[in-house]
Write a protein that holds these residues in place. Structure first.
Motif, PDB file in Angstrom:
ATOM      1  N   GLU A   1       0.807  -1.186   0.000  1.00 47.73           N
ATOM      2  CA  GLU A   1       0.000   0.000   0.000  1.00 47.73           C
ATOM      3  C   GLU A   1       0.854   1.255   0.000  1.00 47.73           C
ATOM      4  OE1 GLU A   1      -1.194   0.933   4.609  1.00 47.73           O
ATOM      5  OE2 GLU A   1      -2.393  -0.484   3.527  1.00 47.73           O
ATOM      6  N   ALA A   2       2.162   1.109  -0.047  1.00 49.39           N
ATOM      7  CA  ALA A   2       3.056   2.273  -0.054  1.00 49.39           C
ATOM      8  C   ALA A   2       2.723   3.228  -1.188  1.00 49.39           C
ATOM      9  CB  ALA A   2       4.505   1.821  -0.140  1.00 49.39           C
ATOM     10  N   HIS A   3       2.219   2.710  -2.279  1.00 49.61           N
ATOM     11  CA  HIS A   3       1.866   3.582  -3.401  1.00 49.61           C
ATOM     12  C   HIS A   3       0.568   4.357  -3.144  1.00 49.61           C
ATOM     13  CE1 HIS A   3      -0.457  -0.068  -4.099  1.00 49.61           C
ATOM     14  NE2 HIS A   3      -1.238   0.624  -4.915  1.00 49.61           N
ATOM     15  N   LEU A   4      -0.178   3.995  -2.103  1.00 47.48           N
ATOM     16  CA  LEU A   4      -1.435   4.664  -1.788  1.00 47.48           C
ATOM     17  C   LEU A   4      -1.305   5.724  -0.699  1.00 47.48           C
ATOM     18  CD1 LEU A   4      -3.753   1.511  -1.674  1.00 47.48           C
ATOM     19  CD2 LEU A   4      -3.492   3.142  -3.559  1.00 47.48           C
ATOM     20  N   ILE A   5      -0.306   5.566   0.171  1.00 43.06           N
ATOM     21  CA  ILE A   5      -0.144   6.466   1.312  1.00 43.06           C
ATOM     22  C   ILE A   5       1.185   7.200   1.197  1.00 43.06           C
ATOM     23  CG2 ILE A   5       0.098   6.594   3.824  1.00 43.06           C
ATOM     24  CD1 ILE A   5      -1.661   4.133   4.015  1.00 43.06           C
ATOM     25  N   GLY A   7       3.889   9.422   3.081  1.00 49.39           N
ATOM     26  CA  GLY A   7       4.305   9.740   4.441  1.00 49.39           C
ATOM     27  C   GLY A   7       3.956   8.628   5.408  1.00 49.39           C
ATOM     28  N   ASP A   8       3.970   8.972   6.687  1.00 45.61           N
ATOM     29  CA  ASP A   8       3.687   7.991   7.728  1.00 45.61           C
ATOM     30  C   ASP A   8       2.217   7.601   7.735  1.00 45.61           C
ATOM     31  OD1 ASP A   8       6.319   8.034   8.578  1.00 45.61           O
ATOM     32  OD2 ASP A   8       5.953   9.622  10.051  1.00 45.61           O
ATOM     33  N   ARG A   9       1.971   6.349   8.061  1.00 49.46           N
ATOM     34  CA  ARG A   9       0.604   5.848   8.151  1.00 49.46           C
ATOM     35  C   ARG A   9      -0.093   6.353   9.413  1.00 49.46           C
ATOM     36  NH1 ARG A   9      -0.866  -0.566   7.882  1.00 49.46           N
ATOM     37  NH2 ARG A   9      -3.073  -0.304   7.483  1.00 49.46           N
ATOM     38  N   ILE A  10       0.693   6.546  10.450  1.00 49.79           N
ATOM     39  CA  ILE A  10       0.165   7.014  11.727  1.00 49.79           C
ATOM     40  C   ILE A  10       1.239   7.858  12.411  1.00 49.79           C
ATOM     41  CG2 ILE A  10       0.883   4.897  12.916  1.00 49.79           C
ATOM     42  CD1 ILE A  10      -1.667   5.204  14.666  1.00 49.79           C
ATOM     43  N   ARG A  11       0.808   8.893  13.104  1.00 51.66           N
ATOM     44  CA  ARG A  11       1.741   9.781  13.795  1.00 51.66           C
ATOM     45  C   ARG A  11       2.028   9.252  15.204  1.00 51.66           C
ATOM     46  NH1 ARG A  11      -2.372  13.141  12.475  1.00 51.66           N
ATOM     47  NH2 ARG A  11      -2.651  13.607  14.689  1.00 51.66           N
ATOM     48  N   PRO A  12       3.186   9.591  15.756  1.00 56.16           N
ATOM     49  CA  PRO A  12       3.519   9.154  17.123  1.00 56.16           C
ATOM     50  C   PRO A  12       2.460   9.542  18.153  1.00 56.16           C
ATOM     51  CG  PRO A  12       5.478   9.987  16.057  1.00 56.16           C
ATOM     52  CD  PRO A  12       4.320  10.278  15.130  1.00 56.16           C
ATOM     53  N   ASP A  13       1.879  10.735  18.049  1.00 56.37           N
ATOM     54  CA  ASP A  13       0.857  11.151  19.013  1.00 56.37           C
ATOM     55  C   ASP A  13      -0.395  10.279  18.908  1.00 56.37           C
ATOM     56  OD1 ASP A  13       0.566  12.703  16.479  1.00 56.37           O
ATOM     57  OD2 ASP A  13      -1.204  13.535  17.461  1.00 56.37           O
ATOM     58  N   GLN A  14      -0.684   9.758  17.717  1.00 56.61           N
ATOM     59  CA  GLN A  14      -1.827   8.863  17.566  1.00 56.61           C
ATOM     60  C   GLN A  14      -1.545   7.509  18.230  1.00 56.61           C
ATOM     61  OE1 GLN A  14      -1.863   9.396  13.240  1.00 56.61           O
ATOM     62  NE2 GLN A  14      -4.035   9.900  13.416  1.00 56.61           N
ATOM     63  N   VAL A  15      -0.315   7.030  18.119  1.00 57.87           N
ATOM     64  CA  VAL A  15       0.067   5.774  18.774  1.00 57.87           C
ATOM     65  C   VAL A  15      -0.062   5.937  20.286  1.00 57.87           C
ATOM     66  CG1 VAL A  15       1.946   4.136  19.209  1.00 57.87           C
ATOM     67  CG2 VAL A  15       1.606   5.067  16.907  1.00 57.87           C
TER      68      VAL A  15
END
Length: 75
Positions: A1-5, A7-15
């Motif tokens: 899915e790298a071609h679909l997204i 940048g990062d899939r999720i940010r550290p603050d979301q984790v």
């Protein structure tokens, strides 16, 4: 899915927001001190949400995804 997204899939603050919730967890698989797979689980009482199942490209087709799914069932 790298071609679909881009940048990062999720940010550290979301984790951090996920793991601070008592009904949520992120399971990780490590190999030689490196995280090679992870999955997000959320307990919804009568069912569970499973998301963001990710396996390192180098570890794909190794059975690690199946291992994580089994770990989710056991959790």
């Amino acid at each position: 899915e790298a071609h679909l997204i881009v940048g990062d899939r999720i940010r550290p603050d979301q984790v951090i927001g996920i793991v601070e919730q008592p009904n949520q967890v992120i399971l990780v698989a490590e190999l030689k001190g490196e995280i090679v797979a992870c999955v997000h689980l959320k307990n919804l009482k009568t069912k569970a949400y499973l998301g963001m199942l990710s396996v390192s490209v180098k570890q794909q087709a190794s059975g690690l995804g199946s291992f994580l799914l089994k770990a989710c069932e056991d959790y």
